[in-house]
Design a protein around this motif. Structure first.
Motif, PDB file in Angstrom:
ATOM      1  N   CYS A   1      28.366  15.405  19.201  1.00 49.25           N
ATOM      2  CA  CYS A   1      29.684  15.430  18.551  1.00 49.25           C
ATOM      3  C   CYS A   1      29.497  15.757  17.075  1.00 49.25           C
ATOM      4  CB  CYS A   1      30.386  14.082  18.717  1.00 49.25           C
ATOM      5  SG  CYS A   1      30.386  13.443  20.407  1.00 49.25           S
ATOM      6  N   PRO A   2      29.465  17.020  16.703  1.00 50.08           N
ATOM      7  CA  PRO A   2      29.069  17.408  15.342  1.00 50.08           C
ATOM      8  C   PRO A   2      30.041  16.980  14.251  1.00 50.08           C
ATOM      9  CG  PRO A   2      29.846  19.320  16.589  1.00 50.08           C
ATOM     10  CD  PRO A   2      29.715  18.195  17.564  1.00 50.08           C
ATOM     11  N   GLU A   3      31.258  16.590  14.601  1.00 49.80           N
ATOM     12  CA  GLU A   3      32.225  16.183  13.570  1.00 49.80           C
ATOM     13  C   GLU A   3      31.966  14.773  13.052  1.00 49.80           C
ATOM     14  OE1 GLU A   3      34.286  18.513  16.896  1.00 49.80           O
ATOM     15  OE2 GLU A   3      33.031  16.710  16.742  1.00 49.80           O
ATOM     16  N   ILE A   4      31.220  13.963  13.810  1.00 43.51           N
ATOM     17  CA  ILE A   4      31.108  12.542  13.475  1.00 43.51           C
ATOM     18  C   ILE A   4      30.325  12.316  12.191  1.00 43.51           C
ATOM     19  CG2 ILE A   4      30.117  10.336  14.214  1.00 43.51           C
ATOM     20  CD1 ILE A   4      30.920  11.028  17.064  1.00 43.51           C
ATOM     21  N   GLY A   5      29.148  12.904  12.083  1.00 38.89           N
ATOM     22  CA  GLY A   5      28.313  12.681  10.897  1.00 38.89           C
ATOM     23  C   GLY A   5      29.024  12.986   9.594  1.00 38.89           C
ATOM     24  N   PRO A   6      29.603  14.175   9.433  1.00 36.73           N
ATOM     25  CA  PRO A   6      30.313  14.484   8.184  1.00 36.73           C
ATOM     26  C   PRO A   6      31.468  13.537   7.892  1.00 36.73           C
ATOM     27  CG  PRO A   6      29.849  16.502   9.386  1.00 36.73           C
ATOM     28  CD  PRO A   6      29.485  15.371  10.300  1.00 36.73           C
ATOM     29  N   ALA A   7      32.191  13.101   8.929  1.00 37.59           N
ATOM     30  CA  ALA A   7      33.321  12.194   8.705  1.00 37.59           C
ATOM     31  C   ALA A   7      32.840  10.846   8.171  1.00 37.59           C
ATOM     32  CB  ALA A   7      34.103  11.997  10.010  1.00 37.59           C
ATOM     33  N   LEU A   8      31.732  10.345   8.692  1.00 37.79           N
ATOM     34  CA  LEU A   8      31.211   9.056   8.216  1.00 37.79           C
ATOM     35  C   LEU A   8      30.647   9.191   6.808  1.00 37.79           C
ATOM     36  CD1 LEU A   8      29.449   7.629  11.402  1.00 37.79           C
ATOM     37  CD2 LEU A   8      31.867   7.568  10.744  1.00 37.79           C
ATOM     38  N   ARG A   9      29.980  10.297   6.535  1.00 35.89           N
ATOM     39  CA  ARG A   9      29.451  10.512   5.180  1.00 35.89           C
ATOM     40  C   ARG A   9      30.592  10.618   4.174  1.00 35.89           C
ATOM     41  NH1 ARG A   9      26.180  14.346   7.628  1.00 35.89           N
ATOM     42  NH2 ARG A   9      27.242  16.014   6.494  1.00 35.89           N
ATOM     43  N   ALA A  10      31.697  11.231   4.552  1.00 39.45           N
ATOM     44  CA  ALA A  10      32.837  11.370   3.644  1.00 39.45           C
ATOM     45  C   ALA A  10      33.402  10.011   3.260  1.00 39.45           C
ATOM     46  CB  ALA A  10      33.916  12.242   4.286  1.00 39.45           C
ATOM     47  N   ARG A  11      33.272   9.014   4.140  1.00 39.57           N
ATOM     48  CA  ARG A  11      33.742   7.656   3.847  1.00 39.57           C
ATOM     49  C   ARG A  11      32.664   6.820   3.170  1.00 39.57           C
ATOM     50  NH1 ARG A  11      35.187   3.866   6.844  1.00 39.57           N
ATOM     51  NH2 ARG A  11      37.183   3.407   5.874  1.00 39.57           N
ATOM     52  N   ALA A  12      31.464   7.378   2.990  1.00 34.62           N
ATOM     53  CA  ALA A  12      30.313   6.633   2.468  1.00 34.62           C
ATOM     54  C   ALA A  12      29.966   5.449   3.358  1.00 34.62           C
ATOM     55  CB  ALA A  12      30.562   6.173   1.030  1.00 34.62           C
ATOM     56  N   ASP A  13      30.231   5.587   4.669  1.00 39.23           N
ATOM     57  CA  ASP A  13      29.930   4.516   5.606  1.00 39.23           C
ATOM     58  C   ASP A  13      28.448   4.498   5.941  1.00 39.23           C
ATOM     59  OD1 ASP A  13      32.447   3.463   5.696  1.00 39.23           O
ATOM     60  OD2 ASP A  13      32.997   4.316   7.640  1.00 39.23           O
ATOM     61  N   GLU A  14      28.028   3.386   6.536  1.00 38.30           N
ATOM     62  CA  GLU A  14      26.618   3.174   6.853  1.00 38.30           C
ATOM     63  C   GLU A  14      26.319   3.588   8.288  1.00 38.30           C
ATOM     64  OE1 GLU A  14      23.240  -0.395   6.994  1.00 38.30           O
ATOM     65  OE2 GLU A  14      25.319  -0.858   6.471  1.00 38.30           O
ATOM     66  N   PHE A  15      25.202   4.297   8.455  1.00 37.87           N
ATOM     67  CA  PHE A  15      24.687   4.651   9.777  1.00 37.87           C
ATOM     68  C   PHE A  15      23.648   3.590  10.170  1.00 37.87           C
ATOM     69  CE2 PHE A  15      26.532   8.410   8.214  1.00 37.87           C
ATOM     70  CZ  PHE A  15      26.486   9.469   9.119  1.00 37.87           C
ATOM     71  N   ILE A  16      23.824   2.960  11.317  1.00 36.13           N
ATOM     72  CA  ILE A  16      22.908   1.932  11.810  1.00 36.13           C
ATOM     73  C   ILE A  16      22.307   2.411  13.122  1.00 36.13           C
ATOM     74  CG2 ILE A  16      22.730  -0.457  12.644  1.00 36.13           C
ATOM     75  CD1 ILE A  16      25.099  -1.128  10.818  1.00 36.13           C
ATOM     76  N   GLY A  17      20.994   2.239  13.281  1.00 34.59           N
ATOM     77  CA  GLY A  17      20.334   2.650  14.507  1.00 34.59           C
ATOM     78  C   GLY A  17      20.850   1.883  15.711  1.00 34.59           C
ATOM     79  N   HIS A  18      21.115   2.614  16.793  1.00 29.73           N
ATOM     80  CA  HIS A  18      21.647   2.000  18.018  1.00 29.73           C
ATOM     81  C   HIS A  18      21.049   2.694  19.242  1.00 29.73           C
ATOM     82  CE1 HIS A  18      24.269  -0.494  20.316  1.00 29.73           C
ATOM     83  NE2 HIS A  18      25.229   0.392  20.554  1.00 29.73           N
TER      84      HIS A  18
END
Length: 299
Positions: free
Chosen positions: A98-115
């Protein structure tokens, strides 16, 4: 006769601990943590709207896929509306699919957590080298999409093997959320040094509440409010963490958004008393506290 035990942390009763404060003199930290997951088609594991262990077919796959196609975007709009920072436990396969997800989370400055790679599989049944490979592969894919390696980890199905903590610490992770033993963070021992346990609720969590126990969205919203109100009251005595755990294929359904929004709005009405943050920021703050304040940091 001895019961099986672990040597990851020692017992600690919460009233006996030293008191400290969160940034700004706050006593209650609030974490809103979302899970972004990707599943195999007609194979492996995965929950369903009718229960936790369904036959894997096109219907259950599509229901979960709704989360990445629609539900996540509904949820992000809600978080934007209420100005709530968030963190996301992310299957690495979801970012690739889902290529849209990464940019959307970065735009919010949200945290990526390993899952892990996918919630179609569990890591606690793997040989050690296979589990290490899974952790490193997931870490590296998240790092590529986020621009930096993840600090935290939550295993698919909140599952760990006997060596997961060791492998995570050796792979550069600073904290985990797989041990729901406390309302405060605490340090755990690994063969490579300490790793922090950050509170992550299996109670205020839409998957067991709405899927396993078949509560309604309004009942779940009431659970969030009751948990928050009680922890806010208790935080007059000591610093605490209130985590709200979400999945977009569950609460991202339109009929569940209104009760969720009301519950989150109730929390944000007390924002001046709260540290509304992300798990990684909380872990970094705890790592800077003097030794002896947080359980497990005494030695």
């Amino acid at each position: 006769m001895k019961l099986p035990a672990h040597a990851r942390y020692a017992h600690s009763a919460i009233p006996t601990r030293p008191t400290y404060e969160w940034p700004g003199g706050k006593r209650l930290a609030v974490l809103v943590v979302n899970n972004i997951e990707h599943f195999a088609y007609r194979a492996g594991m995965g929950s369903d709207s009718t229960g936790l262990n369904p036959v894997q077919n096109q219907r259950s796959y599509a229901w979960r896929d709704y989360g990445n196609r629609v539900g996540l975007w509904n949820l992000l709009d809600t978080l934007d509306e209420l100005e709530i920072p968030s963190a996301h436990n992310i299957n690495s396969a979801a970012l690739e699919a889902c290529p849209e997800i990464g940019p959307a989370l970065r735009a919010r400055a949200d945290e990526f957590i390993g899952h892990g790679r996918s919630n179609s599989e569990r890591q606690d049944i793997l040989w050690e080298e296979d589990e290490r490979r899974l952790i490193v592969e997931s870490r590296d894919i998240l790092a590529r999409h986020a621009g930096k390696p993840p600090l935290g980890w939550l295993g698919p199905y909140i599952a760990q093997s006997n060596v997961t903590l060791d492998l995570l610490r050796e792979s550069g992770f600073a904290y985990v959320m797989d041990w729901p033993a406390d309302d405060q963070p605490f340090w755990m021992a690994t063969r490579a040094g300490p790793i922090l346990s950050v509170p992550y609720s299996v109670e205020i969590n839409d998957s067991p509440a709405l899927i396993a126990r078949q509560h309604s969205a309004r009942e779940f919203a009431e659970m969030i409010i009751d948990q928050f109100d009680e922890l806010l009251r208790q935080s007059e005595k000591r610093p605490l963490v209130c985590s709200v755990v979400l999945h977009p294929f569950i609460v991202g359904q339109p009929h569940r958004l209104k009760p969720l929004r009301q519950a989150l709005r109730h929390i944000m009405a007390h924002r001046d008393k709260l540290w509304v943050t992300r798990p990684g920021e909380l872990a970094e703050y705890v790592a800077g506290l003097p030794r002896g304040l947080v359980p497990g940091s005494e030695v």
